[in-house]
Write a protein that holds these residues in place. Structure first.
Motif, PDB file in Angstrom:
ATOM      1  N   ALA A 272       9.142  -4.848  -9.227  1.00  0.00           N
ATOM      2  CA  ALA A 272       8.414  -4.976  -7.963  1.00  0.00           C
ATOM      3  C   ALA A 272       6.915  -4.896  -8.226  1.00  0.00           C
ATOM      4  O   ALA A 272       6.467  -4.015  -8.971  1.00  0.00           O
ATOM      5  CB  ALA A 272       8.838  -3.877  -7.001  1.00  0.00           C
ATOM      6  N   ASN A 274       4.759  -3.772  -6.340  1.00  0.00           N
ATOM      7  CA  ASN A 274       4.306  -2.474  -5.808  1.00  0.00           C
ATOM      8  C   ASN A 274       5.285  -1.376  -6.214  1.00  0.00           C
ATOM      9  O   ASN A 274       5.696  -0.539  -5.399  1.00  0.00           O
ATOM     10  CB  ASN A 274       4.154  -2.530  -4.280  1.00  0.00           C
ATOM     11  N   GLU A 299      12.496   1.447  -0.551  1.00  0.00           N
ATOM     12  CA  GLU A 299      11.053   1.175  -0.547  1.00  0.00           C
ATOM     13  C   GLU A 299      10.457   1.755   0.733  1.00  0.00           C
ATOM     14  O   GLU A 299      11.075   1.678   1.804  1.00  0.00           O
ATOM     15  CB  GLU A 299      10.826  -0.334  -0.642  1.00  0.00           C
ATOM     16  N   ASN A 310       1.693 -12.307  -5.213  1.00  0.00           N
ATOM     17  CA  ASN A 310       1.878 -11.094  -6.007  1.00  0.00           C
ATOM     18  C   ASN A 310       1.032  -9.913  -5.543  1.00  0.00           C
ATOM     19  O   ASN A 310       1.222  -8.795  -6.006  1.00  0.00           O
ATOM     20  CB  ASN A 310       1.546 -11.415  -7.472  1.00  0.00           C
ATOM     21  N   LEU A 312       0.310  -7.125  -3.374  1.00  0.00           N
ATOM     22  CA  LEU A 312       0.913  -6.276  -2.338  1.00  0.00           C
ATOM     23  C   LEU A 312       0.050  -5.046  -2.081  1.00  0.00           C
ATOM     24  O   LEU A 312       0.544  -3.985  -1.702  1.00  0.00           O
ATOM     25  CB  LEU A 312       2.324  -5.854  -2.754  1.00  0.00           C
ATOM     26  N   THR A 315       0.320  -3.000   1.162  1.00  0.00           N
ATOM     27  CA  THR A 315       1.488  -2.169   1.461  1.00  0.00           C
ATOM     28  C   THR A 315       1.130  -0.702   1.286  1.00  0.00           C
ATOM     29  O   THR A 315       0.068  -0.361   0.774  1.00  0.00           O
ATOM     30  CB  THR A 315       2.676  -2.525   0.545  1.00  0.00           C
ATOM     31  N   ALA A 324      12.873  -2.995   1.272  1.00  0.00           N
ATOM     32  CA  ALA A 324      12.182  -4.272   1.114  1.00  0.00           C
ATOM     33  C   ALA A 324      13.015  -5.190   0.221  1.00  0.00           C
ATOM     34  O   ALA A 324      13.896  -4.741  -0.514  1.00  0.00           O
ATOM     35  CB  ALA A 324      10.801  -4.067   0.493  1.00  0.00           C
ATOM     36  N   TYR A 326      12.433  -8.648  -2.475  1.00  0.00           N
ATOM     37  CA  TYR A 326      11.459  -9.402  -3.254  1.00  0.00           C
ATOM     38  C   TYR A 326      12.084 -10.717  -3.697  1.00  0.00           C
ATOM     39  O   TYR A 326      13.225 -10.739  -4.176  1.00  0.00           O
ATOM     40  CB  TYR A 326      11.025  -8.602  -4.472  1.00  0.00           C
ATOM     41  N   HIS A 337       6.770 -13.911  -8.900  1.00  0.00           N
ATOM     42  CA  HIS A 337       7.059 -13.325  -7.595  1.00  0.00           C
ATOM     43  C   HIS A 337       6.516 -14.238  -6.507  1.00  0.00           C
ATOM     44  O   HIS A 337       5.343 -14.599  -6.503  1.00  0.00           O
ATOM     45  CB  HIS A 337       6.421 -11.935  -7.490  1.00  0.00           C
ATOM     46  N   TYR A 340       7.457 -11.138  -0.513  1.00  0.00           N
ATOM     47  CA  TYR A 340       7.887  -9.762  -0.214  1.00  0.00           C
ATOM     48  C   TYR A 340       8.346  -9.788   1.228  1.00  0.00           C
ATOM     49  O   TYR A 340       7.571 -10.100   2.141  1.00  0.00           O
ATOM     50  CB  TYR A 340       6.677  -8.855  -0.431  1.00  0.00           C
ATOM     51  N   LYS A 342      10.019  -8.109   4.642  1.00  0.00           N
ATOM     52  CA  LYS A 342      10.214  -6.876   5.399  1.00  0.00           C
ATOM     53  C   LYS A 342      10.798  -7.223   6.765  1.00  0.00           C
ATOM     54  O   LYS A 342      10.608  -8.332   7.290  1.00  0.00           O
ATOM     55  CB  LYS A 342       8.884  -6.143   5.586  1.00  0.00           C
TER      56      LYS A 342
END
Length: 543
Positions: A272, A274, A299, A310, A312, A315, A324, A326, A337, A340, A342
């Motif tokens: 991840a 983050n 998360e 990429n 984040l 957050t 979360a 990904y 990536h 993300y 949510k």
């Protein structure tokens, strides 16, 4: 399986709540089924708008507390079902249903069972075991299938080997670790299954539980290790993971493997962007072609926005178990990536990402801890009409991709939503069809119901379980069917795992208690009994 001491929970809360009702049912750390991508097909309902139960699948060597159905997967005319608490110390693959050489001399070694359909009837084809089977491996905790390839996870496997071993000779493996985890690949030639490869993490460490989740699509396998401890936030290509570390706690990781000919190699290590302690990144994974989704059910960001790319940095860590997902995409041999995801109504302890599935440009995410008492399907991102007046009712969220941009398309709820139903604990998608499991649903009904009117259901049982089918027309999702087992009973955890392929739906019930060991085609299960305890069963529904 040996456990780490964590503030999060590996065992779903649902099973803790049911412990007093399931007697000596063993603790269960299964991750819900992850689905491979398929093309859209014709509706799964018949002319009357209803499905029917086609078959009832049991292990030929069923035994108490095997939890057959804890994981399950379907691809075309083939089904694989995991039983992570099966106790045989056999290491052989057995074809057909001749399991007389099996035993109960082990303890929670685990097994997987393969079934095939011919002429509308299902038969048992093979019994899969790890060539280096050991007590507490929980082989079958996760399963996935893509045509003639099956992958089986054993998160309790103790080898600290970091090498991939192609073939059946695992004499170089060992038992020097502790819940490091492994994945086993099996392939079919004609009607015969053989072991092809033993996959390990290049940076394997004790208690990573590699293989807790997995998914296979064609020549690619993705494996989740939600208890991996690296604080690294970078994607690493290849098998050289010397830049990783163990300075975090249960941050989690996912590993990508590819096959060339019959040989598997490690392609990428996903993290991840983050990364954070006890997020459990990798608790659920899914793959379709060049797109992988990896969830982190714990998360902690309170962010409700979808973030592309990429970065984040916006957050936070001010929530608690929000969850979360990904999205990663492959270009050539390189993974990046992409997004993300949510939930628009993210809240503490929702466990958004407890399950995830993907088909093409559509992703469905389960959040079995979501607490709204809303029973409507909502389109778009405005979920202001939802509430938090329930407790673990559960929800599922649908996201779609246009180009490289993801948006929230729909919020799915059970029409008969109720507290502790855990709707979203398992999800599966095939084209424009989604199946959502609610293993805590309480109705003792044995009916399959169509549409949105579930008034004939009740709340008289406990942890009976139900599965819900949703269909999409253009961008609008509606509830189509409510599925129940024809021998529905308390403590079955029906829909603890779900799958869909074409016009066939598969539902696992790890707590089903019959010691029957034969397949029953049709709906008449009067010959079954309740003389076992968490033997487990799987149910097939179709036209």
């Amino acid at each position: 399986m040996k456990r780490k001491s964590v503030s999060g929970t590996l065992i779903p809360i649902l099973l803790f709540l049911a412990a007093s009702h399931l007697g000596n049912c063993k603790k269960h750390s299964h991750q819900p089924l992850l689905l491979w991508g398929e093309l859209s097909v014709s509706p799964v309902s018949n002319g009357a708008g209803e499905l029917r139960q086609q078959s009832y699948l049991k292990a030929p060597n069923t035994s108490t507390s095997d939890q057959f159905g804890a994981s399950s997967a379907i691809s075309g005319e083939t089904i694989v079902v995991g039983a992570p608490y099966e106790d045989s110390n056999t290491t052989a693959i057995l074809q057909d249903s001749a399991l007389s050489s099996t035993n109960d001399a082990g303890s929670d070694t685990g097994a997987a069972y393969v079934y095939v359909r011919s002429g509308g009837k299902w038969t048992h084809q093979a019994y899969l075991k790890a060539p280096n089977t050991t007590n507490g491996d929980h082989f079958g905790n996760s399963v996935s299938i893509s045509e003639n390839t099956i992958a089986v996870g054993a998160p309790g496997e103790d080898g600290n080997t970091t090498s991939i071993i192609n073939g059946n000779d695992l004499s170089s493996s060992n038992k020097a670790g502790n819940d490091n985890g492994a994945v086993y690949v099996f392939v079919r030639n004609g009607n015969t299954w053989t072991h092809q490869a033993y996959l390990k993490a290049p940076n394997t460490t004790n208690q990573d539980q590699f293989g807790s989740s997995l998914a296979v699509s064609g020549e690619t396998i993705v494996v989740g290790a939600p208890y991996e401890d690296s604080s690294t936030s970078a994607i690493v290509s290849g098998s050289d993971l010397t830049t990783t570390n163990d300075v975090g706690t249960d941050t989690g990781a996912a590993y990508v493997y590819v096959r060339s000919g019959s040989a598997w190699t490690h392609q990428a290590y996903l993290k991840a962007p983050n990364v954070y302690n006890q997020n459990y990144f990798g608790n659920s994974v899914a793959i379709d072609g060049n797109t992988i989704t990896v969830s982190a059910r714990s998360e902690n960001s309170t962010t409700t926005s979808i973030i592309s790319g990429n970065d984040l940095s916006i957050t936070n860590h001010s929530g608690n178990g929000n969850g979360a997902v990904y999205v990663f995409v492959r270009n050539g041999a390189n993974w990046n990536h992409q997004a993300y995801l949510k939930s628009p109504n993210a809240s503490n302890q929702d466990s958004f990402g407890i399950s995830v599935a993907i088909s093409g440009d559509t992703v469905v995410v389960g959040a079995d801890g979501e607490s709204s008492e809303t029973n409507a399907v909502l389109t778009g991102t405005d979920l202001s009409s939802t509430n938090r007046n329930g407790s673990n009712n559960g929800a599922a969220y649908v996201f779609v991709r246009n180009g490289s941009t993801w948006t929230h398309q729909a919020y799915l709820k059970a029409p008969n939503t109720n507290r502790e139903d855990r709707f979203g604990g398992s999800v599966s998608i095939f084209g424009d069809w989604i199946v959502v499991g609610a293993a805590g649903e309480k109705s003792t009904s044995k009916e399959i119901l169509s549409g949105n009117d579930l008034r004939s259901s009740n709340r008289q049982g406990f942890f009976v379980g139900a599965a819900y089918v949703f269909t999409r027309s253009k961008s609008l999702w509606t509830h189509k069917n409510y599925l129940k087992a024809s021998n529905s009973a308390n403590g079955h955890f029906f829909a603890g795992s779900v799958g869909i392929s074409g016009n066939t739906i598969l539902v696992g019930a790890l707590g089903e208690s019959s010691n029957t060991n034969w397949i029953i085609n049709g709906t008449d299960l009067s010959s079954t009994n309740r003389n076992g305890n968490s033997n487990g069963a799987a149910y097939v529904f179709g036209m």
